[in-house]
Write an enzyme that holds these catalytic residues in place. Structure first.
Site, mmCIF file in Angstrom:
data_model
loop_
_atom_site.group_PDB
_atom_site.id
_atom_site.type_symbol
_atom_site.label_atom_id
_atom_site.label_comp_id
_atom_site.label_asym_id
_atom_site.label_seq_id
_atom_site.Cartn_x
_atom_site.Cartn_y
_atom_site.Cartn_z
ATOM 1 N N ASP A 227 1.739 5.300 -5.248
ATOM 2 C CA ASP A 227 1.192 6.362 -5.025
ATOM 3 C C ASP A 227 1.682 7.748 -5.494
ATOM 4 O OD1 ASP A 227 -0.106 8.598 -3.815
ATOM 5 O OD2 ASP A 227 -0.452 7.672 -1.896
ATOM 6 N N ASP B 104 0.663 -1.158 -0.041
ATOM 7 C CA ASP B 104 -0.088 -0.018 -0.063
ATOM 8 C C ASP B 104 0.822 1.130 0.022
ATOM 9 O OD1 ASP B 104 -2.541 1.149 0.300
ATOM 10 O OD2 ASP B 104 -2.431 1.363 2.250
ATOM 11 N N SER C 61 -12.319 5.208 7.463
ATOM 12 C CA SER C 61 -12.535 5.352 9.150
ATOM 13 C C SER C 61 -13.204 6.632 9.312
ATOM 14 C CB SER C 61 -11.237 5.398 9.846
ATOM 15 O OG SER C 61 -10.532 4.131 9.674
#
Length: 341
Positions: free
Chosen positions: A130, A94, A252
């Site tokens: 990213d 990630d 979240s």
């Protein structure tokens, strides 16, 4: 079932897209958290995704802080333990920023390429570049190059178009203009123009619609999931039959309504980090407070080994985090829908 092959991972993603559900993608920083995530998926009867950031890789590597080595170690551990479970657990790396591509992303891709030549499963099923800190054209140019390397290794590329607010490891949105938190339709069409819509290789697209990494108060993040729908509509008009497979970062604190809307517009992977971390740590803290005299050797005492044994509080944390993963599977719609069922 364990870690999927390249083809099995593709089937997972396609099943989620066709069935209008999403897989929780749980960030982990230890073997304890990995076991908790896998346990949660198994208890929910759900396939799922476990992922590691560059920061987690550094932490896992110990004193040398070699992110690729730490990720490689966790991947090897996952390949071993996941085989004992009846669900499929994909592995993902990630948020690799541009300055760590050559030290983190490419070495792990090389490992998967070597494994593929031996007719083995990839080390990681998907890997994220990213490039959100770069101008869009530079981001997409580099993403296109990495897509070619991913295809050779049997790995799915994930890229980010737009900027997710907050901070994930060393990637921060501090100082980024608010409008960059919302991907435009033109941005999404440019992704399809440069990377294709599957003919050049599979990719997952982390389009942004106001989402923010970390925990925030209700109302702080102004989510606009309709951006995802508008992108799909524009893509279908430009390329009939084509459809993005989206990723939702920073879930979240999001409302159930926004999460379900995002899934209905094509999200197949939703990252979970802060909520899972808190669930694990909260249970450990409860053990420490409830067993204070046993955990500590107070006033010359000896404590209680069965209280301070890391397995005692570790099991509490693992169970709590697994329960949070089950909740996510139920909300995202993946519970009870394992391809191995």
């Amino acid at each position: 079932m364990g870690i999927p092959t390249t083809e099995q991972y593709a089937a997972m993603l396609d099943a989620a897209a066709a069935g209008a559900y999403a897989y929780p993608a749980v960030n982990v920083t230890s073997s304890q958290a990995l076991n908790a995530a896998i346990r949660g998926f198994a208890e929910a009867g759900s396939d799922g995704i476990v992922e590691v950031t560059t920061g987690a890789g550094e932490y896992l590597a110990g004193a040398p802080r070699d992110a690729a080595r730490g990720a490689r170690a966790l991947g090897a551990f996952a390949h071993e333990v996941a085989d004992a479970y009846p669900v499929t657990i994909a592995l993902h790396t990630d948020h690799c920023p541009p300055d760590q591509v050559d030290t983190f992303l490419r070495p792990l891709l090389a490992d998967s390429l070597t494994r593929r030549r031996r007719a083995e499963r990839p080390l990681f099923n998907s890997q994220m570049f990213d490039g959100s800190t770069l101008p869009l054209e530079e981001n997409l140019r580099r993403s296109a190059e990495l897509l070619n390397a991913c295809v050779a290794a049997g790995v799915v590329l994930e890229l980010e178009c737009g900027v997710v607010g907050g901070q994930e490891d060393t990637v921060t949105a501090a100082g980024v203009p608010a409008d960059r938190l919302y991907t435009t339709t033109d941005d999404l069409l440019r992704v399809a123009q440069l990377l294709g819509t599957g003919e050049r290789g599979r990719y997952l697209l982390a389009a942004t619609f106001g989402n923010v990494h970390g925990v925030y108060a209700p109302g702080h993040a102004k989510l606009r999931p309709e951006i995802l729908r508008e992108g799909q509509e524009a893509l279908a008009a430009a390329r009939p039959g084509a459809r993005f497979q989206y990723v939702f970062h920073g879930s979240s604190g999001s409302s159930d309504e926004d999460i379900r809307a995002a899934i209905s517009y094509g999200v197949v992977k939703i990252n979970i980090d802060s909520d899972a971390q808190y669930a694990l740590t909260r249970a450990v803290a409860d053990h420490m407070f409830s067993n204070y005299a046993g955990v500590l050797k107070i006033d010359g005492g000896v404590g209680e080994k069965n209280a301070y044994d890391p397995r005692a509080w570790g099991k509490r944390g693992e169970a709590a985090m697994a329960a949070r993963v089950v909740e996510a599977c139920e909300l995202f719609g993946s519970a009870g829908r394992s391809l191995t069922a």
